[in-house]
Design an enzyme around this catalytic site. Structure first.
Site, PDB file in Angstrom:
ATOM      1  N   HIS A 306       0.901 -24.530  25.641  1.00  0.00           N
ATOM      2  CA  HIS A 306       1.440 -25.842  25.292  1.00  0.00           C
ATOM      3  C   HIS A 306       0.973 -26.200  23.897  1.00  0.00           C
ATOM      4  CE1 HIS A 306       2.456 -30.093  25.521  1.00  0.00           C
ATOM      5  NE2 HIS A 306       3.263 -29.740  26.493  1.00  0.00           N
ATOM      6  N   ASP A 363       5.900 -26.651  33.598  1.00  0.00           N
ATOM      7  CA  ASP A 363       7.059 -25.900  34.093  1.00  0.00           C
ATOM      8  C   ASP A 363       6.700 -24.743  35.013  1.00  0.00           C
ATOM      9  OD1 ASP A 363       9.006 -27.366  32.815  1.00  0.00           O
ATOM     10  OD2 ASP A 363       8.627 -26.346  30.913  1.00  0.00           O
TER      11      ASP A 363
END
Ligand code: ACO
Length: 429
Positions: A306, A363
């Site tokens: 991320h 996700d």
């Protein structure tokens, strides 16, 4: 309190740069006047270190794994709130009292039917169109059916109505198109069921069957976790488009398109495809870890890493728990879940991932939940759209209400050819 100042030396000249401090102690250098005073700009590919605005909506600290909406920790939100309430919180800055919530719900409910022209448009899309393209195009088309909202950038009453309208209708657009792809008649929206149960009901309605409350709640939690994430790629897109005073449908449609990419929201579809690929290749996830580490191979471990979270993604922890609840409730044994757990365990021991602070993101497990709910893989990113919608609307609204807001117009450092004379075609080699 006196203004804190940073000093920068450029070509022997000392420049004073005001320091801006956020409510959580975050610091920024205000470089607004840098070019005027020095001729220099800042260069920051991918805006890794650039604050594009001040914002009071979402706070996140990637090093500590903190995420808060309007000050409320995501863990408390996920446990105690509901998605429509979170949409109110993000957009209006406070938790609604019961009267305010009823009024908000009524407003959203008043938009619970799509104009006939919009359903006609959806009917024209080939059934195998990617639903992200359909949803983005149809949201853009809403501008033709709600001309009264085209001035919403400048009118606060219309802004609020447009927010309620999109909260009501984007999920209907998504479910309407899905039922068309499976050859079933659309099922109308019943907002009194609550946002997520209504959506699941529109998607999967069958005579005599009811959507399970725990399953609907798990989806509501997922939507809450996705609701805002400050200045990410799609939210920044919404702000950039909206900054030109383009209408709200154009701005949100652009946000949907930005989310589609596999490095952003599109990753949830790619995670499931990757897990299936590993399963089809015999389940040897260690081989895929090696592929992800190989710099000559473009393969990346989808759902890992991320831009901002460099410790853990607090949303991923909550999602993992919801994943167990949903699979147990629906009595599903999914071998993909075992592959996902194995991948995570292996990667978290591996120096490549550890040294680069690559952890599972939001996700990684959401796709397994969507699959268990019966959502087709190509609709996973649409689920993200539904979750992120209130955040985009809140970012758009905040920008419109900011007296200091300007059209977004970054600069560049030109590295192309210097001036040269035009060569007629017959003289070119
Ligand atoms: N698998 C393997 N290696 C990775 C991964 C991954 N998933 N993610 C990053 N890396 C490596 C990079 O190769 C790079 O290595 P290097 O330093 O040796 O060159 C290093 O880690 C840093 O990666 P960057 O791409 O520079 O990090 P950035 O912050 O720009 O990218 C991103 C973040 C896009 C999320 C990236 O981690 C990625 O591609 N992840 C996979 C896609 C994904 O899951 N996206 C969803 C993000 S969450 C969201 O949008 C909702």
């Amino acid at each position: 309190m006196s203004q804190e100042i940073a000093k920068l030396e450029i070509e022997g000249k000392i420049i004073e740069i005001p320091v801006i401090t956020g409510s959580e102690g975050e610091k920024a250098l205000d470089i607004k006047k840098l070019r005027a005073e020095t001729g220099y700009i800042t260069l920051d590919n991918g805006f890794v270190n650039t604050g594009s605005c001040t914002s009071a909506i979402t706070f996140l600290n990637g090093e500590k794994g903190i995420l808060r909406y309007r000050g409320y920790p995501i863990e408390q939100i996920a446990e105690k709130s509901n998605f429509l309430e979170v949409a109110y919180l993000l957009n209006f800055g406070k938790l609604p009292n019961s009267k305010e919530f009823d009024f908000w719900q009524e407003k959203v409910t008043s938009f619970a039917t799509l104009p006939e022209g919009i359903t006609n448009i959806i009917d024209q899309f080939p059934k195998d169109s990617h639903p992200m393209g359909v949803v983005a195009s149809v949201v853009s088309s809403l501008a033709a059916f709600y001309p009264e909202f085209l001035d919403a950038p400048l009118d606060s009453v219309q802004r609020e109505r447009a927010t309620a309208q999109l909260m009501a209708q984007v999920k209907i657009i998504a479910a309407y198109f899905y039922r068309r792809t499976i050859g079933k008649a659309p099922h109308r929206s019943h907002p009194s069921l609550g946002f997520s149960k209504d959506f699941l009901n529109m998607m999967f309605y069958e005579e005599g069957k009811e959507i399970d409350d725990d399953v609907a709640h798990a989806l509501d939690v997922l939507f809450m976790l996705h609701a805002d994430h400050e200045q990410n790629c799609s939210a920044s897109t919404v702000r950039v488009i909206g900054s030109s005073q383009a209408n709200v449908f154009a701005a949100i449609s652009g946000g949907i398109d930005a989310l589609w990419g596999q490095l952003h929201g599109g990753a949830n579809q790619r995670v499931l495809e990757m897990l299936e690929e590993i399963q089809n290749a015999g389940g040897d996830y260690k081989k895929f870890i090696e592929k992800a580490k190989d710099k000559n191979d473009s393969f990346r471990l989808m759902g890992f890493g991320h831009r901002v979270y460099k410790n853990f993604d607090p949303r991923a922890l909550i999602i993992k728990k919801q994943c167990d609840i949903v699979l147990e409730k629906l009595n599903i044994q999914d071998p993909l879940l075992d592959i996902a757990r194995g991948l995570e365990e292996e990667a978290r021991k591996d120096d490549y991932f550890v040294s680069r602070n690559l952890y599972p993101n939001v996700d990684f497990y959401s796709g397994i939940i969507y699959k268990a709910l019966g959502i087709p893989t190509d609709m996973f990113t649409v689920m993200f759209v539904l979750g992120r919608l209130p955040g985009w609307l809140a970012q758009w609204k905040e920008m419109k209400e900011d007296v200091a807001f300007k059209i977004a117009r970054p600069r560049q450092i030109y590295i192309g050819e210097r001036e040269r004379d035009y060569v007629p075609m017959k003289e070119r080699k």
